[in-house]
Enzyme design. Structure first.
Site, mmCIF file in Angstrom:
data_model
loop_
_atom_site.group_PDB
_atom_site.id
_atom_site.type_symbol
_atom_site.label_atom_id
_atom_site.label_comp_id
_atom_site.label_asym_id
_atom_site.label_seq_id
_atom_site.Cartn_x
_atom_site.Cartn_y
_atom_site.Cartn_z
ATOM 1 N N TYR A 118 15.275 -87.381 79.878
ATOM 2 C CA TYR A 118 16.019 -87.092 78.650
ATOM 3 C C TYR A 118 15.301 -86.025 77.828
ATOM 4 C CZ TYR A 118 18.673 -91.383 79.578
ATOM 5 O OH TYR A 118 19.474 -92.336 80.139
ATOM 6 N N ASN A 141 29.743 -88.382 77.711
ATOM 7 C CA ASN A 141 30.159 -87.484 78.788
ATOM 8 C C ASN A 141 31.569 -87.840 79.267
ATOM 9 O OD1 ASN A 141 30.444 -85.923 81.081
ATOM 10 N ND2 ASN A 141 28.664 -86.767 82.145
ATOM 11 N N CYS A 149 25.513 -87.289 84.816
ATOM 12 C CA CYS A 149 24.628 -87.986 83.874
ATOM 13 C C CYS A 149 23.838 -89.101 84.557
ATOM 14 C CB CYS A 149 25.394 -88.486 82.653
ATOM 15 S SG CYS A 149 26.849 -89.456 83.006
ATOM 16 N N HIS A 150 24.251 -89.517 85.757
ATOM 17 C CA HIS A 150 23.467 -90.510 86.497
ATOM 18 C C HIS A 150 22.108 -89.935 86.921
ATOM 19 C CE1 HIS A 150 25.809 -88.329 89.568
ATOM 20 N NE2 HIS A 150 24.808 -88.577 90.388
ATOM 21 N N GLU A 176 22.426 -90.127 96.709
ATOM 22 C CA GLU A 176 21.823 -88.804 96.653
ATOM 23 C C GLU A 176 20.382 -88.780 97.161
ATOM 24 O OE1 GLU A 176 22.440 -86.817 92.919
ATOM 25 O OE2 GLU A 176 24.584 -87.280 92.921
#
Length: 184
Positions: A118, A141, A149-150, A176
């Site tokens: 962040y 978002n 945003c993950h 991912e």
């Protein structure tokens, strides 16, 4: 909407599609994808569509074809592990100011398989010390998953929060390759 409560002619196409993380509501304007909503059961879908109609002053039309065909195809490819960058036109009209600036940086500067803190994201947009404001931007978002945003985590290694739920965030990060696959 005009002063008499009529729509101004803008049409938003929407559809609920299945995914590996549950039903997703997708909505698109002529400019691009404008909204993604997690856990889109009937009640969530209805609330989201009501908010969209009010915020965009638009007529909502259910359709998985037209404007949503390509986003749906790319989401399927993403969940199949065959797509790393959505590359879709986006309509940013549901966000503004600092939040839009942060989300655009996130979309363009935090690729698949990576994470950012962040505070680091705050630094990237020229607002050092604004980590909490970045968290607020993540929470607002309108395009989660596509604007990833993950991929934003705590600087101490914690996973951080997520509007779609922490289990959803864990599953996306595992997909991912950032986290190990869940055991069950």
């Amino acid at each position: 909407m005009d002063s008499k409560g009529r729509f101004d002619g803008q049409v938003v196409e929407w559809a609920v599609v299945g995914s590996d993380i549950g039903p997703l509501l997708l909505a698109a304007t002529g400019e691009g994808l404008v909204s993604v909503v997690f856990h889109a059961d009937d009640a969530v879908r209805d609330r989201a569509l009501e908010r969209l109609a009010g915020r965009l002053g638009a007529e909502l039309v259910e359709s998985a074809a037209g404007r949503l065909a390509e986003p749906i195809r790319r989401l399927d490819a993403y969940f199949a592990g065959a797509l790393r960058d959505f590359g879709l036109p986006l309509d940013w009209s549901l966000t503004a100011g600092f939040n839009r600036q942060v989300l655009r940086e996130l979309a363009s500067g935090v690729p698949y398989g990576t994470v950012v803190g962040y505070g680091d994201l705050a630094d990237r947009v020229g607002q050092p010390g604004a980590a909490q404001a970045v968290g607020t931007a993540m929470g607002s978002n309108p395009l989660p998953l596509v604007v990833p945003c993950h991929r934003v985590v705590e600087s101490d290694g914690g996973i951080g929060g997520f509007g779609g739920g922490l289990e959803t965030k864990r599953r996306l990060l595992a997909l991912e390759g950032v986290l190990p696959q869940p055991l069950f």
